[in-house]
Design a protein around this motif. Sequence first.
Motif, PDB file in Angstrom:
ATOM      1  N   THR A 170     -10.552  -0.486  -0.576  1.00 31.18           N
ATOM      2  CA  THR A 170      -9.816  -0.160  -2.256  1.00 31.18           C
ATOM      3  C   THR A 170      -8.421  -0.444  -2.685  1.00 31.18           C
ATOM      4  O   THR A 170      -8.078  -0.322  -3.219  1.00 31.18           O
ATOM      5  CB  THR A 170      -9.833   1.246  -1.983  1.00 31.18           C
ATOM      6  OG1 THR A 170     -11.630   1.572  -2.238  1.00 31.18           O
ATOM      7  CG2 THR A 170      -9.871   1.602  -4.181  1.00 31.18           C
ATOM      8  N   SER A 171      -7.926   0.065  -1.502  1.00 33.44           N
ATOM      9  CA  SER A 171      -6.712   0.292  -1.522  1.00 33.44           C
ATOM     10  C   SER A 171      -5.753  -1.382  -0.914  1.00 33.44           C
ATOM     11  O   SER A 171      -5.447  -1.655  -1.954  1.00 33.44           O
ATOM     12  CB  SER A 171      -5.746   1.154  -0.095  1.00 33.44           C
ATOM     13  OG  SER A 171      -6.188   2.256  -0.205  1.00 33.44           O
ATOM     14  N   LYS A 172      -6.501  -1.869   0.074  1.00 36.94           N
ATOM     15  CA  LYS A 172      -6.277  -3.144  -0.155  1.00 36.94           C
ATOM     16  C   LYS A 172      -6.645  -4.245  -1.146  1.00 36.94           C
ATOM     17  O   LYS A 172      -5.685  -4.926  -1.680  1.00 36.94           O
ATOM     18  CB  LYS A 172      -7.011  -4.315   1.130  1.00 36.94           C
ATOM     19  CG  LYS A 172      -6.446  -3.630   3.072  1.00 36.94           C
ATOM     20  CD  LYS A 172      -7.454  -4.072   3.568  1.00 36.94           C
ATOM     21  CE  LYS A 172      -8.520  -3.946   3.990  1.00 36.94           C
ATOM     22  NZ  LYS A 172      -9.421  -4.784   4.796  1.00 36.94           N
ATOM     23  N   TYR A 173      -7.443  -3.867  -2.194  1.00 39.40           N
ATOM     24  CA  TYR A 173      -8.379  -4.786  -3.191  1.00 39.40           C
ATOM     25  C   TYR A 173      -7.002  -4.063  -4.332  1.00 39.40           C
ATOM     26  O   TYR A 173      -6.591  -5.631  -4.549  1.00 39.40           O
ATOM     27  CB  TYR A 173      -9.009  -3.636  -3.853  1.00 39.40           C
ATOM     28  CG  TYR A 173      -9.819  -4.700  -4.730  1.00 39.40           C
ATOM     29  CD1 TYR A 173     -10.309  -6.196  -5.316  1.00 39.40           C
ATOM     30  CD2 TYR A 173      -9.562  -3.829  -5.682  1.00 39.40           C
ATOM     31  CE1 TYR A 173     -10.906  -6.535  -6.361  1.00 39.40           C
ATOM     32  CE2 TYR A 173     -10.020  -4.983  -7.645  1.00 39.40           C
ATOM     33  CZ  TYR A 173     -10.614  -6.448  -7.694  1.00 39.40           C
ATOM     34  OH  TYR A 173     -10.985  -7.296  -8.678  1.00 39.40           O
ATOM     35  N   GLN A 174      -6.541  -3.395  -4.316  1.00 37.57           N
ATOM     36  CA  GLN A 174      -5.229  -2.606  -5.463  1.00 37.57           C
ATOM     37  C   GLN A 174      -3.900  -3.606  -5.067  1.00 37.57           C
ATOM     38  O   GLN A 174      -3.119  -4.569  -5.618  1.00 37.57           O
ATOM     39  CB  GLN A 174      -5.010  -1.126  -5.357  1.00 37.57           C
ATOM     40  CG  GLN A 174      -6.598  -0.565  -5.793  1.00 37.57           C
ATOM     41  CD  GLN A 174      -5.929   0.819  -6.255  1.00 37.57           C
ATOM     42  OE1 GLN A 174      -5.221   1.301  -5.778  1.00 37.57           O
ATOM     43  NE2 GLN A 174      -6.865   1.710  -6.431  1.00 37.57           N
ATOM     44  N   ILE A 175      -3.658  -3.732  -3.516  1.00 34.04           N
ATOM     45  CA  ILE A 175      -2.845  -4.227  -3.602  1.00 34.04           C
ATOM     46  C   ILE A 175      -2.924  -6.203  -3.412  1.00 34.04           C
ATOM     47  O   ILE A 175      -1.499  -6.624  -3.963  1.00 34.04           O
ATOM     48  CB  ILE A 175      -2.541  -4.088  -1.833  1.00 34.04           C
ATOM     49  CG1 ILE A 175      -1.588  -2.116  -1.898  1.00 34.04           C
ATOM     50  CG2 ILE A 175      -0.782  -4.767  -1.212  1.00 34.04           C
ATOM     51  CD1 ILE A 175      -1.565  -1.926  -1.002  1.00 34.04           C
ATOM     52  N   LEU A 176      -3.244  -6.402  -2.661  1.00 38.72           N
ATOM     53  CA  LEU A 176      -3.739  -7.824  -3.223  1.00 38.72           C
ATOM     54  C   LEU A 176      -3.835  -8.473  -5.016  1.00 38.72           C
ATOM     55  O   LEU A 176      -4.008  -9.457  -4.903  1.00 38.72           O
ATOM     56  CB  LEU A 176      -4.816  -8.415  -2.385  1.00 38.72           C
ATOM     57  CG  LEU A 176      -4.400  -8.026  -1.073  1.00 38.72           C
ATOM     58  CD1 LEU A 176      -5.949  -7.835  -0.241  1.00 38.72           C
ATOM     59  CD2 LEU A 176      -3.424  -8.999  -0.636  1.00 38.72           C
ATOM     60  N   SER A 177      -4.462  -7.366  -5.181  1.00 39.57           N
ATOM     61  CA  SER A 177      -4.380  -7.863  -6.638  1.00 39.57           C
ATOM     62  C   SER A 177      -3.469  -7.792  -7.460  1.00 39.57           C
ATOM     63  O   SER A 177      -3.554  -8.517  -9.010  1.00 39.57           O
ATOM     64  CB  SER A 177      -5.674  -6.947  -7.504  1.00 39.57           C
ATOM     65  OG  SER A 177      -6.877  -7.115  -7.098  1.00 39.57           O
TER      66      SER A 177
END
Length: 280
Positions: free
Chosen positions: A176-183
């Motif tokens: 979830t954290s990675k998705y938010q940062i990469l988005s």
Amino acid sequence: MADNKNVISDVIPVMTKITEHKLNGSNYLKWSKTVRVYLRSIDKDDHLTKDPPTDDTRQTWLREDARLFLQLRNSIHSEVIILINHCEFVKELMDYLNFLYSGKGNISRIYDVCKAFYRAEKEDKSLTAYFMDFKRVYEELNVLLPFSPDVKVQQAQREQLAVMSFLTGLPSEYETSKYQILSSSEISSLHETFTRVLRTESTQSSQTQRVLLLAVIQMNNRVIEEEVEEELQAIEIISVMERLVLIRTQEESFVIIIMSLAIQNIIVRNFRGKISDHRW
């Protein structure tokens, strides 16, 4: 006849392709490199950077650009053609394809390439195949993060690589954290990335605790409901038993009354018999 031959010589290049390997999206880097080399080989690479001129050379330039445009179009897969129907010039076409498929500014794509670059494995591939795959990833990484003489740009790229390496090492529970940062539209600093991951982890931990608390409450409520239901069933059983006792008591009372009436009838008959004997 001479005029007809000239027309035919002009038409034939329109139907040709620059490369047999048509653009399908996934092969953009290799395809675009082939196109640029071809245009440079015929001294027409200025069509990649310049807009139509406004002087007397305009008509000639437009005719050359249209011919190159059709050659490019013939080198593109039909599924991609649908996306570029609005383009009219070579520069416009190549800029739009670069926007669609180069991955520049696409943080998620940069992450995928960095992950493939830093975690490359030979597996069951031959050494040559492994090297070619690694080289392809390396070249794409250079396209996404091209070298710049600007020191600030170099520092930003190094920071991006550090962030990508940090995110690559995170386990699955941080998706979830990675998705938010990469988005996001841009890559923050390594410190800011760590802070966001930590904040997300704390939020997820609180949410997990709330979920567990709700689960415990629901379980307790279920136990209480079961206990209440059991008590109600017990009360219902007691009530039924009390009714049965009452009915039994009523039945016994009814029997006693009948027996009393029968005894009274016997006594009355005996008494009447004695009176009759006395009269005689």
